[in-house]
Design a protein around this motif. Sequence first.
Motif, PDB file in Angstrom:
ATOM      1  N   CYS A  70     -68.557  58.940  24.771  1.00  0.00           N
ATOM      2  CA  CYS A  70     -68.198  59.644  25.717  1.00  0.00           C
ATOM      3  C   CYS A  70     -67.751  60.651  25.644  1.00  0.00           C
ATOM      4  O   CYS A  70     -66.877  60.472  25.252  1.00  0.00           O
ATOM      5  CB  CYS A  70     -67.592  58.361  27.211  1.00  0.00           C
ATOM      6  SG  CYS A  70     -66.872  59.001  28.641  1.00  0.00           S
ATOM      7  N   ASN A  76     -67.277  54.213  23.583  1.00  0.00           N
ATOM      8  CA  ASN A  76     -68.956  54.321  22.911  1.00  0.00           C
ATOM      9  C   ASN A  76     -69.272  53.307  23.787  1.00  0.00           C
ATOM     10  O   ASN A  76     -69.001  52.566  24.809  1.00  0.00           O
ATOM     11  CB  ASN A  76     -68.874  53.437  21.415  1.00  0.00           C
ATOM     12  CG  ASN A  76     -70.061  53.035  21.339  1.00  0.00           C
ATOM     13  OD1 ASN A  76     -70.888  53.560  21.256  1.00  0.00           O
ATOM     14  ND2 ASN A  76     -69.654  54.153  19.480  1.00  0.00           N
ATOM     15  N   LEU A  77     -70.243  54.116  24.012  1.00  0.00           N
ATOM     16  CA  LEU A  77     -70.988  54.036  25.476  1.00  0.00           C
ATOM     17  C   LEU A  77     -71.349  52.517  24.844  1.00  0.00           C
ATOM     18  O   LEU A  77     -72.617  52.331  25.564  1.00  0.00           O
ATOM     19  CB  LEU A  77     -72.087  54.562  25.788  1.00  0.00           C
ATOM     20  CG  LEU A  77     -71.735  56.010  26.682  1.00  0.00           C
ATOM     21  CD1 LEU A  77     -72.195  56.823  26.859  1.00  0.00           C
ATOM     22  CD2 LEU A  77     -70.131  55.645  27.584  1.00  0.00           C
ATOM     23  N   GLY A  80     -70.852  50.382  27.750  1.00  0.00           N
ATOM     24  CA  GLY A  80     -71.294  50.233  28.739  1.00  0.00           C
ATOM     25  C   GLY A  80     -71.804  49.406  29.140  1.00  0.00           C
ATOM     26  O   GLY A  80     -72.788  48.343  28.836  1.00  0.00           O
ATOM     27  N   CYS A  89     -69.940  53.791  31.214  1.00  0.00           N
ATOM     28  CA  CYS A  89     -68.365  53.884  30.438  1.00  0.00           C
ATOM     29  C   CYS A  89     -67.406  52.881  30.985  1.00  0.00           C
ATOM     30  O   CYS A  89     -67.086  52.958  32.287  1.00  0.00           O
ATOM     31  CB  CYS A  89     -67.991  55.003  30.172  1.00  0.00           C
ATOM     32  SG  CYS A  89     -66.838  55.276  29.077  1.00  0.00           S
TER      33      CYS A  89
END
Length: 441
Positions: A70, A76-77, A80, A89
């Motif tokens: 992101c 870290n997506l 997500g 996110c």
Amino acid sequence: MLSIEDNHLLTRAGPATPMGQLVRRFWVPVLLSRELPEPDCPPKRLTVMGEDLLAFRDTDGRVGLIDPVCPHRGANLYYGRNEAHGIRCVFHGLKFDVHGACVDIPIAPPGTDRERLRIKAYPAREAGGLVWAYMGPEPVAPAPPALEFTLLPESHRYVSKKWQACNWVQCVEGALDTAHFSFLHMVIAEDEAKALAMLKHAAIGAQSVQNDRVRWVRDDPMPSFEVNPNDVGLTIGGARRADEDLYWRIAQFMVPNHALAPSAFPGELMHGQTWVPVSDDACWIYTYTWHPDRPLTEREREMCESGHTVHAKVDEHFRPLAGPHNDYMLDREEQKHRSFTGIAGVSEQDAAIQDSQGPIADRTRERLFSTDVGIVKYRRLMLGLAKELQEGREPAASRLGHRYALRSGGWVAQRGIPLETVMQERFGDPQGYVGRHYGLE
């Protein structure tokens, strides 16, 4: 043998390398479609040619392949939430679509410049049960290669993949080296009838033991090779003595990373493989079996699933059950009395030898023979294309996706007939091209 410099050029496929730049001019498979089974399902982490990426299927079923970081605070997506046409996110709610555009910024006022928040996204398409990605520069190559299995209904094909812990090039070379069938995949038995019976129950499959083919391969370990260029790679034909005639086993290599197996006679199943570098010392191998004229039977699918021909027995993470961690389940008694390797499975036998060459094979130590001409031609082709790209010449094959509709296989022909004529007899085309059957030009 190769020089140290050429071995490095041939095998390194990271983002900044000449070979990595060449491979990125082509669409490559990055996942099985079934790894993203439904819209808004959990995303998948993956690494392709040294790049860490994230794949997800959005609400409309489209696949996105994005940088997983992101741009706001670096979360870290992968963690997500895949929702309503994008992945959000969970740190501060920024949301991104399959093109990498930031489509929602709940923590910023209206009018905030979203373009500066765009993340890298690679074009992704699905064909043949695989997710393909284009990771090169503009303009994007027109479409994934029209390999024949991608042109058929799902019922006519079976696709799988497996992990291999060595450099991708030695796997490609293993597939193009068809001389090794006289040993690596051969059984040992006291008489021919017993040998054939054993092979019918081995991973090589019953169709390969018909018409004296095993005997011809076993009795002539030094095939004579002829290698012809085709529009997108190389046609590699190996001819063995077949009583009064010659038994041709013809493989196809298509740049940068596809090969078709040389075994099928008319009416039989066809097989192929595509190798995708993960890093310099690991790769994913995508494997496919298809029949152009009919659906695969339930028995044929079961054979593929259980690890026959190019397919391997794998766990839920597509890691082979037989590998370096258990010496590929090598059975020394089996090796002493029934097979050259003592290892069950064509895929596993190939992997054992390819892995044994080291994480990256040292080609400066090789001493090659006439049966290695296909390997030599392959190396020259790939090194030449990588060097041409460095000089600013783009690979023509990246714009010829329709010409990937090729077939490989076996044939028996009179002695003295050149490979081009054998191809015409076997496939009705000197290159083995079948795209016209599917309306391709």
